[in-house]
Write a protein that holds these residues in place. Structure first.
Motif, PDB file in Angstrom:
ATOM      1  N   GLY A  83       0.752  -1.206   0.168  1.00  0.00           N
ATOM      2  CA  GLY A  83      -0.108  -0.069  -0.023  1.00  0.00           C
ATOM      3  C   GLY A  83       0.744   1.302   0.150  1.00  0.00           C
ATOM      4  O   GLY A  83       0.621   2.167  -0.621  1.00  0.00           O
ATOM      5  N   VAL A  84       2.000   1.378   0.679  1.00  0.00           N
ATOM      6  CA  VAL A  84       2.931   2.324   0.805  1.00  0.00           C
ATOM      7  C   VAL A  84       3.572   2.652  -0.594  1.00  0.00           C
ATOM      8  O   VAL A  84       3.813   3.475  -1.229  1.00  0.00           O
ATOM      9  N   LEU A  85       3.929   1.314  -1.036  1.00  0.00           N
ATOM     10  CA  LEU A  85       4.640   1.560  -2.438  1.00  0.00           C
ATOM     11  C   LEU A  85       3.609   1.985  -3.624  1.00  0.00           C
ATOM     12  O   LEU A  85       4.055   2.475  -4.578  1.00  0.00           O
ATOM     13  N   ASN A  86       2.276   1.674  -3.308  1.00  0.00           N
ATOM     14  CA  ASN A  86       1.333   1.801  -4.365  1.00  0.00           C
ATOM     15  C   ASN A  86       0.954   3.366  -4.317  1.00  0.00           C
ATOM     16  O   ASN A  86       0.540   3.935  -5.563  1.00  0.00           O
ATOM     17  N   VAL A  87       1.412   4.117  -3.323  1.00  0.00           N
ATOM     18  CA  VAL A  87       1.157   5.665  -3.446  1.00  0.00           C
ATOM     19  C   VAL A  87       2.239   6.067  -4.463  1.00  0.00           C
ATOM     20  O   VAL A  87       1.978   7.247  -5.067  1.00  0.00           O
ATOM     21  N   PHE A  88       3.351   5.838  -4.455  1.00  0.00           N
ATOM     22  CA  PHE A  88       4.437   6.178  -5.181  1.00  0.00           C
ATOM     23  C   PHE A  88       4.401   5.489  -6.698  1.00  0.00           C
ATOM     24  O   PHE A  88       5.083   6.227  -7.417  1.00  0.00           O
ATOM     25  N   ALA A  89       4.019   4.322  -6.765  1.00  0.00           N
ATOM     26  CA  ALA A  89       3.742   3.628  -8.145  1.00  0.00           C
ATOM     27  C   ALA A  89       2.513   3.012  -8.412  1.00  0.00           C
ATOM     28  O   ALA A  89       2.284   1.908  -7.740  1.00  0.00           O
ATOM     29  N   ARG A  90       1.602   3.607  -8.844  1.00  0.00           N
ATOM     30  CA  ARG A  90       0.270   3.035  -8.901  1.00  0.00           C
ATOM     31  C   ARG A  90      -0.017   1.626  -9.750  1.00  0.00           C
ATOM     32  O   ARG A  90      -0.958   1.097  -9.633  1.00  0.00           O
ATOM     33  N   ASP A  91       1.036   1.233 -10.414  1.00  0.00           N
ATOM     34  CA  ASP A  91       1.172   0.152 -10.901  1.00  0.00           C
ATOM     35  C   ASP A  91       0.963  -1.337 -10.145  1.00  0.00           C
ATOM     36  O   ASP A  91       0.638  -2.405 -10.370  1.00  0.00           O
ATOM     37  N   ILE A  92       1.557  -1.114  -8.956  1.00  0.00           N
ATOM     38  CA  ILE A  92       1.325  -1.880  -7.811  1.00  0.00           C
ATOM     39  C   ILE A  92      -0.058  -2.745  -7.579  1.00  0.00           C
ATOM     40  O   ILE A  92      -0.183  -3.744  -7.496  1.00  0.00           O
ATOM     41  N   ALA A  93      -0.919  -1.801  -7.840  1.00  0.00           N
ATOM     42  CA  ALA A  93      -2.284  -2.340  -7.548  1.00  0.00           C
ATOM     43  C   ALA A  93      -2.795  -3.118  -8.722  1.00  0.00           C
ATOM     44  O   ALA A  93      -3.522  -4.055  -8.555  1.00  0.00           O
ATOM     45  N   GLN A  94      -2.282  -2.874  -9.931  1.00  0.00           N
ATOM     46  CA  GLN A  94      -2.835  -3.422 -11.231  1.00  0.00           C
ATOM     47  C   GLN A  94      -2.044  -4.865 -11.214  1.00  0.00           C
ATOM     48  O   GLN A  94      -2.625  -5.772 -11.510  1.00  0.00           O
ATOM     49  N   ILE A  95      -0.958  -4.798 -10.905  1.00  0.00           N
ATOM     50  CA  ILE A  95       0.069  -6.116 -10.516  1.00  0.00           C
ATOM     51  C   ILE A  95      -0.669  -7.135  -9.584  1.00  0.00           C
ATOM     52  O   ILE A  95      -0.778  -8.240  -9.838  1.00  0.00           O
ATOM     53  N   MET A  96      -1.055  -6.410  -8.455  1.00  0.00           N
ATOM     54  CA  MET A  96      -1.546  -7.313  -7.490  1.00  0.00           C
ATOM     55  C   MET A  96      -3.022  -7.811  -7.726  1.00  0.00           C
ATOM     56  O   MET A  96      -3.545  -8.855  -7.504  1.00  0.00           O
ATOM     57  N   ASN A  97      -3.825  -6.938  -8.557  1.00  0.00           N
ATOM     58  CA  ASN A  97      -5.032  -7.779  -9.108  1.00  0.00           C
ATOM     59  C   ASN A  97      -5.019  -9.138  -9.931  1.00  0.00           C
ATOM     60  O   ASN A  97      -5.651  -9.912  -9.798  1.00  0.00           O
TER      61      ASN A  97
END
Length: 261
Positions: free
Chosen positions: A164-178
């Motif tokens: 979640g912290v990384l997702n603030v700075f790199a929004r691709d994290i959420a897409q990868i986790m989906n």
């Protein structure tokens, strides 16, 4: 950080109540929706696999064994996925509040955790009623669900806050986790038993901490058996490391969170 969470404990408790009430707002069925979705999903898997494909539980008698197995695994996975997925996006969702109100930012995933636990307890109560319709009485081994709940939520919290912290700075994290969560679900023995996994994929299943953690629910709810405590050592180690890593990265990144949002 832990001290600040304790000082804001009443804020956390009231926020958990507000989060749950917010889900009930303008809903005639209220909390019933908390348990309806996972129950229906498990029912679909049970009908398709147990009735259409004639899936059965090996070495377990009774036509209700497979639906009970699926419901147990889905309950464990539902707790894991809810905490992880909501923690992954909670800082972005609450960006307006973070910019206007001074409070420990770590309160947000704690609120997610508390709300998910209440939701999960309601689901377990509904599952117990469903089991009675199957003629399957809850046994004393249900007490093992409590440590299972704690281990699953700790693992999900650690991974969720870290990402979640990384997702603030790199929004691709959420897409990868989906995508990753879908793969993770199907590599976890929930709608199938571990014994049917091909030999070349056994190492992946053994390395998956959710294999053991969902097994706590499946053994307790279906077989009325406790877990092998030795098998819990790897997921405990992974969970502790995930929580510690989440605290470290949150502490380092918290001064820049609001600016990044």
């Amino acid at each position: 950080m832990l001290g600040s969470l304790w000082r804001y404990r009443y804020f956390i408790a009231s926020s958990i109540r507000g989060d749950i009430k917010g889900r009930f707002a303008r809903s005639y069925l209220g909390g019933f929706w908390f348990v309806l979705h996972p129950l229906m999903q498990a029912l679909i898997f049970s009908i398709v696999l147990a009735e259409v494909m004639r899936a059965r539980m090996p070495n377990v008698d009774g036509e209700a064994a497979y639906p009970i197995y699926v419901l147990s695994g889905m309950a464990a996975w539902g707790l894991f996925s809810e905490i992880l997925n909501r923690s992954l996006s909670i800082f972005i969702e609450q960006a307006p509040a973070m910019k206007k109100i001074a409070f420990p930012r770590l309160c947000l995933p704690i609120i997610v955790w508390g709300s998910a636990i209440i939701n999960h307890v309601l689901l377990l109560g509904a599952i117990a009623v469903v089991f009675l319709f199957f003629g399957h009485l809850p046994g004393l081994a249900w007490v093992y669900v409590v440590p299972g709940m704690f281990l699953i939520s700790a693992l999900a919290f650690g991974i969720g806050v870290f990402l979640g912290v990384l997702n603030v700075f790199a929004r691709d994290i959420a897409q990868i986790m989906n995508v990753s969560m879908q793969l993770w679900f199907w590599f976890t023995p929930i709608v199938y038993v571990k014994g049917v996994i091909p030999e070349r994929f056994q190492a992946i299943a053994d390395a998956n901490p959710m294999t053991v953690l969902t097994g706590i629910y499946q053994n307790a709810l279906l077989l009325n058996q406790g877990p092998s405590w030795k098998s819990l050592i790897p997921p405990i180690v992974v969970g502790v490391l995930a929580v510690l890593a989440s605290f470290v990265i949150f502490r380092r990144a918290s001064p820049d969170l609001v600016d990044a949002l």
